[in-house]
Every structure is written in C-alpha cells, then in structure tokens.
Design an enzyme around this catalytic site. Sequence first.
Site, PDB file in Angstrom:
ATOM      1  N   ASP A 159       0.781   2.744   3.751  1.00 26.42           N
ATOM      2  CA  ASP A 159      -0.071   3.578   3.232  1.00 26.42           C
ATOM      3  C   ASP A 159       0.658   4.859   3.209  1.00 26.42           C
ATOM      4  O   ASP A 159       0.005   6.153   3.504  1.00 26.42           O
ATOM      5  CB  ASP A 159      -1.515   3.849   4.320  1.00 26.42           C
ATOM      6  N   HIS A 171       0.715  -1.204   0.097  1.00 27.73           N
ATOM      7  CA  HIS A 171       0.034  -0.074  -0.032  1.00 27.73           C
ATOM      8  C   HIS A 171       0.842   1.264  -0.088  1.00 27.73           C
ATOM      9  O   HIS A 171       1.268   1.867   1.206  1.00 27.73           O
ATOM     10  CB  HIS A 171      -0.856   0.020   1.273  1.00 27.73           C
ATOM     11  N   ASN A 211      -6.676   8.975   6.973  1.00 32.35           N
ATOM     12  CA  ASN A 211      -7.873   8.248   6.551  1.00 32.35           C
ATOM     13  C   ASN A 211      -7.513   6.610   6.604  1.00 32.35           C
ATOM     14  O   ASN A 211      -6.927   6.393   5.474  1.00 32.35           O
ATOM     15  CB  ASN A 211      -8.679   8.730   5.555  1.00 32.35           C
ATOM     16  N   ASN A 271      -5.051   5.826  -7.363  1.00 35.06           N
ATOM     17  CA  ASN A 271      -5.377   7.000  -7.314  1.00 35.06           C
ATOM     18  C   ASN A 271      -4.356   8.246  -7.683  1.00 35.06           C
ATOM     19  O   ASN A 271      -4.215   9.141  -7.000  1.00 35.06           O
ATOM     20  CB  ASN A 271      -6.091   7.605  -5.909  1.00 35.06           C
ATOM     21  N   HIS A 323     -10.824  -0.409   0.404  1.00 39.71           N
ATOM     22  CA  HIS A 323     -10.896   0.785   1.593  1.00 39.71           C
ATOM     23  C   HIS A 323     -12.183   0.731   2.275  1.00 39.71           C
ATOM     24  O   HIS A 323     -13.188   1.411   1.741  1.00 39.71           O
ATOM     25  CB  HIS A 323     -10.399   2.328   0.866  1.00 39.71           C
ATOM     26  N   LEU A 328       2.602   6.807  -4.954  1.00 39.08           N
ATOM     27  CA  LEU A 328       3.724   7.267  -5.580  1.00 39.08           C
ATOM     28  C   LEU A 328       3.507   8.433  -6.394  1.00 39.08           C
ATOM     29  O   LEU A 328       4.035   9.331  -6.762  1.00 39.08           O
ATOM     30  CB  LEU A 328       4.461   6.102  -6.438  1.00 39.08           C
ATOM     31  N   ARG A 329       1.948   8.737  -6.513  1.00 39.08           N
ATOM     32  CA  ARG A 329       1.612  10.035  -6.908  1.00 39.08           C
ATOM     33  C   ARG A 329       1.724  10.149  -8.239  1.00 39.08           C
ATOM     34  O   ARG A 329       1.239  11.111  -8.858  1.00 39.08           O
ATOM     35  CB  ARG A 329       2.081  11.219  -6.180  1.00 39.08           C
TER      36      ARG A 329
END
Length: 435
Positions: free
Chosen positions: A304, A57, A277, A91, A178, A60-61
């Site tokens: 995360d 999890h 979150n 995401n 999630h 890496l954007r």
Amino acid sequence: MVSYLIRNAQILDGAAPQDIHIADGVIKAIGAGLEAAADIDIDAHGLVVLPGLVDLHTHLREPGREDAETVLTGTQAAARGGFTAVHAMANTFPVADTAGVVEQVWRLGQESGYCDVQPVGAVTVGLEGKQLAELGAMHDSAAGVRVFSDDGKCVDDAVIMRRALEYVKAFDGVVAQHAQEPRLTEGAQMNEGQVSGELGLGGWPAVAEESIIARDVLLAAHVGSRLHVCHVSTAGSVEIIRWAKAKGWDVTAEVTPHHLLLTDELVRSYDPVYKVNPPLRTAADVMALRKALADGTIDAVATDHAPHPAEDKDCEWAVAAMGMVGLETALSVVQQTMVETGLLKWEGVADRMSHRPARIGRLSGHGRPVSVGEPANLVLFDPAYRGTVNPDSFATRSRNSPYRGLDLPGRVHATFLRGVATVLAGELAERGGLA
C-alpha cells in the site's frame, strides 16, 4: 546482455550455499563451484536469494500527481525494495477506468525498465461506486488487466459488487476490495478504541471493515468468483477470512508491513505520518495479523505504498492525507516481524511476497521458483545488515515514511529483472544498462 555469476548464495533455509549463473534473461545453472563464464561475478556470501518480490498494492500516482510520484520513481523505489513487479492502483487523475488510461500506465512501466507495472483497473467509473467501469475493455487492452479495485474507496453497493464479481469471472479476474463501510467511518481519523477516546479523535471501528468483508465473501461464494481483500487490519477480519477459506471459497487477502509492526499508540504523537487508511490498530490486532500471515490465512504482504508530497503530510492531523510509503522498507519490516520472531522462514517470505501475490494477479512470469530455466527475476538480500531508516535517501519522490529514525534489519543488495540488474551493490543501475 550482461551475464552474472552469483557465488555462495543461500537459496533455501538450511541448505548449503550455491552458485547461480544468469545469462540471456534466465537462470542457466545452479550448483556448487560453478565454472561458468560471466561478465560480472558477485560474492553473495551471507546473502539470501529470493524470487523477485511482487506487490499487489502500489500507488504510483502517475498520471495526475507526478508531484508525489511518477511511474519511474515508483518503480525505482520498487527495485530498491527487491520488487520485480507491482500492481499500480487505479486512483490516478484521470482514474484508470478505461483501456486508454491502463495502457498509458502499462507503457510507462515498460519505459522505466526497473520493474514490471501491472495496472489495476477501477471497478466503477471514476471510483464513484455507481456504474461499472469498462472491465472487459481493460482486460482486452494491451495492459491485460486482471485485478480491479476502487482502492481508497469501498464498493459499498452490494449489487454493484455482485455485478463486478460476476463480470470478472469471465476472464479469471479478481476484485480487490477496500473494505470500509462508508457510513460507519464518516469523520474517522484513527482506530476506534481507547486511544481515540483519550485523544478525542473520530474513530474508525473494526466492524466497518469486518462487515464489508463478511458481505463480500458471501457474494463471492454466491457467484463463484474470486475476491481479494486489501490491507486487512483487524483480528475480526482474520476470523472471517479464515472461515471463508475453510468453506473452500476463493478468497485471498493481504496485509501491509505497517499493520504488522505499528499500533495506534503512535497516534498520540499527532504526527500525520502515522495517518493511514485503514488506520493503525491495536497490539492485539497486530499479533493476530502476524499469526494469520504465518498460517496462510492471509496470503500476501502488500505495501500500500502511498506517496504524498510534504504539504499534504506536514500539516495538522485532521487535514493530513492518509497513507505512507513502504516499497523500500517492506522486506526489512517482514524480516523483523516475521522472520526474527520465528513465524516465517525465508521460504515462507518467498511464498507470501512473491509466489502467492503473483498467482493472485495471474502474473505468469513472476513468483517462479529459483530453478534452472526460470526467468531471472531475483533478489539478493542481506539479513545481517542493521541500519537506521533515512527516507531522504529513498528513490521514491515522497518522504512520508513512518520508519524514519527506526533501526530495521536487512537491505537489498541486488535485484534482477529478467536477468538485468536493476539494483547492484545496493544502488540503482543506470537506465542505459537496463533492457
């Protein structure tokens, strides 16, 4: 390819130190007093040898938010943390919901050379929860996706979730959920409880996580597919997962380092670095998570790792982004919370941070035993080290670490990816020295 002779390393708890000869990408020999020729000798006295860590999890954007992280800086951070493989969450911008995007992330990982990057494909188009993404095409792509998740959002539609579980079963994939019931968490800012009541912040109730997990374990059992639960954060969630496993259902789960150490009491500071979150929970939840990781109810530690630029965190609590970086501190937090408390030995750490996450992600080349003939994906870790966390020294591009100024034990001395040092003497290797 450079060869190494690691001298006097601790491979198993309580066993006598051994030498390890690494050449041609594999472990050539293990034994006391090895005389093998090598280009570089490493004195590993006092160091623990673990199989290369695997993170299920990681954010890496890239593509899309290279101001927060790139595949290169993220994998450098991973190597500094002892990881040899990470699963990159979907995401991004664009979302990783097609074969083209997951192949892009996969190739960027190969080019970085610091860590294997296994893309996670989105479950639904655009993470919108309305239409299944191209699950089969992503699996059939060069990236060979096996793990699918809308992480950051919950697949809250039960029919869509059922279809996803049925679809991935055809190629032994897994849906990583999630777990967040969206209606129960509207306007949520932190854990719902005494602290949120005193601060007047919107609460994120435990039942919002637990109700989704309960539904999903039943769905997974109904269709006979694999379910993985992301970042478990409540004692109640642990009990549901324990019950599902007792039934023999194919359910796995992960916990983050920050949920093993930090509590919602930190929110009293109103420092957005603690906004995440699922939110930080109570001390009772933390103790339940540690116990569940120790007894195997929770299978894996997953970071995360969620980098954010300063402008997204250095602001009022209510508008701050959720998430914190964690690749470079994960093993230290696990040492403090699980090893130094007597809950896990180092073999257990290897199991929860390498063997099991590799099995869940079906990464055949990782999570292997430290044995002759195995790929030389290894970590040399110094558990005696004590130091203060300084995020300004991190390799990750972002600085949103909740551990700044905190004393944590241990540090990674060296990391090897298929016999190539990505970290040596605590420093990143030059890219020219990587395969």
